[in-house]
Motif scaffolding. Structure first.
Motif, PDB file in Angstrom:
ATOM      1  N   TYR A  21      -6.163   4.622  -5.596  1.00  0.00           N
ATOM      2  CA  TYR A  21      -5.308   5.707  -5.125  1.00  0.00           C
ATOM      3  C   TYR A  21      -4.033   5.842  -5.954  1.00  0.00           C
ATOM      4  O   TYR A  21      -3.484   6.942  -6.090  1.00  0.00           O
ATOM      5  CB  TYR A  21      -4.996   5.533  -3.639  1.00  0.00           C
TER       6      TYR A  21
ATOM      7  N   THR B 283      -2.191   7.022   7.128  1.00  0.00           N
ATOM      8  CA  THR B 283      -2.324   6.957   6.781  1.00  0.00           C
ATOM      9  C   THR B 283      -2.574   5.566   6.551  1.00  0.00           C
ATOM     10  O   THR B 283      -3.591   5.469   6.327  1.00  0.00           O
ATOM     11  CB  THR B 283      -1.647   7.995   6.938  1.00  0.00           C
TER      12      THR B 283
ATOM     13  N   SER C  81       2.665   6.719   8.285  1.00  0.00           N
ATOM     14  CA  SER C  81       2.154   7.432   7.126  1.00  0.00           C
ATOM     15  C   SER C  81       3.210   8.341   6.530  1.00  0.00           C
ATOM     16  O   SER C  81       4.051   8.887   7.240  1.00  0.00           O
ATOM     17  CB  SER C  81       0.941   8.276   7.535  1.00  0.00           C
TER      18      SER C  81
ATOM     19  N   SER D 245      -0.149   5.085   0.614  1.00  0.00           N
ATOM     20  CA  SER D 245      -0.449   5.665   1.921  1.00  0.00           C
ATOM     21  C   SER D 245       0.761   5.817   2.826  1.00  0.00           C
ATOM     22  O   SER D 245       0.713   6.592   3.779  1.00  0.00           O
ATOM     23  CB  SER D 245      -1.490   4.805   2.653  1.00  0.00           C
TER      24      SER D 245
ATOM     25  N   GLY E  99      -0.926  10.838   0.833  1.00  0.00           N
ATOM     26  CA  GLY E  99      -0.657   9.824  -0.180  1.00  0.00           C
ATOM     27  C   GLY E  99       0.797   9.410  -0.211  1.00  0.00           C
ATOM     28  O   GLY E  99       1.321   8.876   0.760  1.00  0.00           O
TER      29      GLY E  99
ATOM     30  N   GLU F  25       0.840  -1.206   0.000  1.00  0.00           N
ATOM     31  CA  GLU F  25       0.000   0.000   0.000  1.00  0.00           C
ATOM     32  C   GLU F  25       0.875   1.256   0.000  1.00  0.00           C
ATOM     33  O   GLU F  25       0.790   2.109   0.889  1.00  0.00           O
ATOM     34  CB  GLU F  25      -0.940   0.018   1.212  1.00  0.00           C
TER      35      GLU F  25
END
Length: 528
Positions: free
Chosen positions: A154, A349, A367, A58, A371, A55
């Motif tokens: 995302y 995040t 995080s 994030s 983004g 991921e």
């Protein structure tokens, strides 16, 4: 079970161990570590490392992190957020033509705390070595995995934005690592990165030293020198994280625990304190109105005064005092108001949770911010670096003004609940300034409205944005929306996946655990 709201997804019950997070492969990695003899702390770090791979939209290896750990009947807090460079100043940033800290590029980068955070947790609490718990992430990065639906969404959104605004040679390696020859990855694509694997292996084999005073540090410093960044060798070598005492308030018989400033967990506690004497038995417009106003009051003060505690002019304990409650509670009226901060001179995040068969539990969050963070990836490393300095102010009179070697106001916050001095369990809701708002709503869902963990996460959420503007999920009751508008709130309807946070919960039961996971993303619970 609450008779007002029923979740489509059921809470999970587990006998031995649980890992709950936003991506299934990461949760499975944590479970793998538990079954190998690791404890909840080992599983948390393994899951966190995997999240930097599966991921990356994030978080990254260059993130910051915080944790609340319940280990052998004692609660610990870890603040592994990084400070600004010794070389940076408001004057130097303004000389580069900025009137506020930019969101991307070299300027908003502070020293990443995550690698040292992983190492500190394993060294203090773990059963296994750091390289052992990073191995699942290394394997995923080397062998590759299929990108999930939420991460794919995302990816596409971020790459579209970054192509438009992140121009210049310093961003080249980001696009080399996180695009397919310039085209965005999407759900269903295979992603692999030998850079990530090699970097994680170096961090694991050196107990994170390679990142702060070794080969990886050298590459970070070379990048900064090449592109006129501020971080230097001493900033990395001298960085230390710290174990801290969690702060808490009692709400309806439960101790709600957060990390103290520079994190914004105190915001959730302040708002809950303003509401703790109220009797909420139904989620109506009056409930939402008071929640919104309490959060606005809390934010007005924390966004003004909270920063690195070494630089704070106000004692944060005051913000949780009965004197503060008495002073501020009168600002909650029957109308929506623009709440202003008090004059302190006149007044005193990704998220994950783990649990093991011995009762140890971890609330962990890391995080990059916004983004992919700064949009900077250090050459030949896969290290995507955060942009936490973006929350500093360039106003010389602001409490959170930019200064050398200072930790900024931090949005990521892990939560933990205790009852009668025993662990009830970890909880968290990620998502920038949504996080304390999510914490308040989840806590009240649990203890005012008697929801189980999954129901508490699935219930419709609101998000105060600014002034009188409040976003609500499009599943909100129309009559409640109408009533809130009559009270003066400006209500905006938004889809569930557009910024209302993503949470996880694990609670201890008489036998085993009960857990809930986020349905606003690809939330997953691995257990045995």
């Amino acid at each position: 079970m609450n008779n007002q709201f029923f979740s489509k997804k059921q809470s999970v019950h587990a006998k031995n161990g649980v890992v709950a997070t936003s991506e299934g492969l990461a949760a499975q990695a944590g479970l793998e570590i538990l079954k190998k003899g690791g404890n909840a702390i080992d599983a948390a770090v393994a899951t966190a490392a995997c999240l930097t791979v599966v991921e990356p939209t994030s978080n990254g290896i260059g993130s910051d992190c915080f944790a609340i750990v319940y280990f052998k009947d004692k609660l610990y807090g870890l603040n592994s957020s990084g400070y600004s460079s010794r070389n940076i100043s408001i004057k130097k940033v303004k000389e580069r033509g900025f009137d506020k800290i930019p969101a991307t590029g070299i300027v908003p980068i502070t020293v990443p705390g995550t690698p040292k955070g992983w190492a500190s947790l394993i060294e203090k609490f773990g059963n296994l070595s750091l390289i052992e718990v990073l191995t699942p992430a290394i394997k995923l990065a080397e062998e590759g995995f299929i990108i999930s639906e939420t991460v794919g969404y995302y990816f596409e959104r971020a790459i579209k934005a970054y192509k438009q605004r992140n121009k210049g040679e310093m961003f080249d390696h980001f696009f080399k690592v996180f695009t397919k020859n310039g085209e965005s990855y999407k759900a269903g694509d295979l992603f692999k990165s030998q850079w990530h694997a090699d970097t994680l292996r170096k961090i694991g084999e050196t107990n994170s030293d390679a990142f702060y005073k070794g080969e990886l540090s050298d590459k970070i410093v070379s990048f900064m020198e090449k592109y006129n960044g501020f971080i230097d060798k001493s900033d990395l070598e001298e960085y230390q994280n710290e174990f801290v005492e969690p702060i808490s308030i009692n709400y309806k018989g439960f101790d709600i625990c957060e990390i103290p400033p520079n994190g914004q967990g105190i915001t959730a506690l302040m708002a809950l304190n303003l509401l703790k004497e109220e009797d909420f038995t139904i989620k109506n417009s009056e409930t939402y109105h008071k929640q919104i106003e309490a959060l606005k009051i809390a934010f007005s003060d924390t966004l003004t005064y909270v920063t690195d505690p070494l630089f704070m002019k106000m004692n944060p304990n005051y913000l949780l005092s009965e004197k503060y409650i008495k002073l501020r509670k009168k600002d909650i009226t029957d109308k929506a108001l623009n709440q202003n901060p008090i004059d302190y001179k006149k007044s005193g995040t990704v998220y994950l949770a783990t649990a093991d068969s011995e009762g140890n539990m971890v609330s962990f969050i890391q995080s990059n911010y916004m983004g992919f963070g700064s949009g900077i990836v250090i050459d030949d490393t896969g290290i995507s670096i955060q942009n936490r300095g973006h929350t500093f102010s360039l106003d010389e009179n602001h409490h959170n003004k930019l200064e050398p070697r200072k930790r900024t106001y931090h949005t990521i916050i892990p939560g933990f609940i205790m009852k009668d001095k025993k662990a009830y369990g970890p909880f968290g809701v990620m998502g920038g300034f949504m996080q304390p708002q999510g914490h308040l709503q989840v806590v009240m869902n649990l203890f005012d409205f008697n929801m189980n963990p999954q129901e508490a996460l699935d219930a419709p959420r609101f998000r105060w944005d600014k002034a009188l503007n409040v976003a609500v999920e499009n599943s909100f009751d129309q009559e409640i929306i109408k009533d809130l508008e009559e009270k003066g709130h400006i209500i905006n309807l938004e889809p569930r996946n557009s910024g209302f946070g993503r949470g996880q919960i694990i609670f201890k039961q008489k036998e085993g655990y009960i857990a809930g996971t986020e349905t606003r993303c690809d939330g997953h619970i691995a257990y045995y």
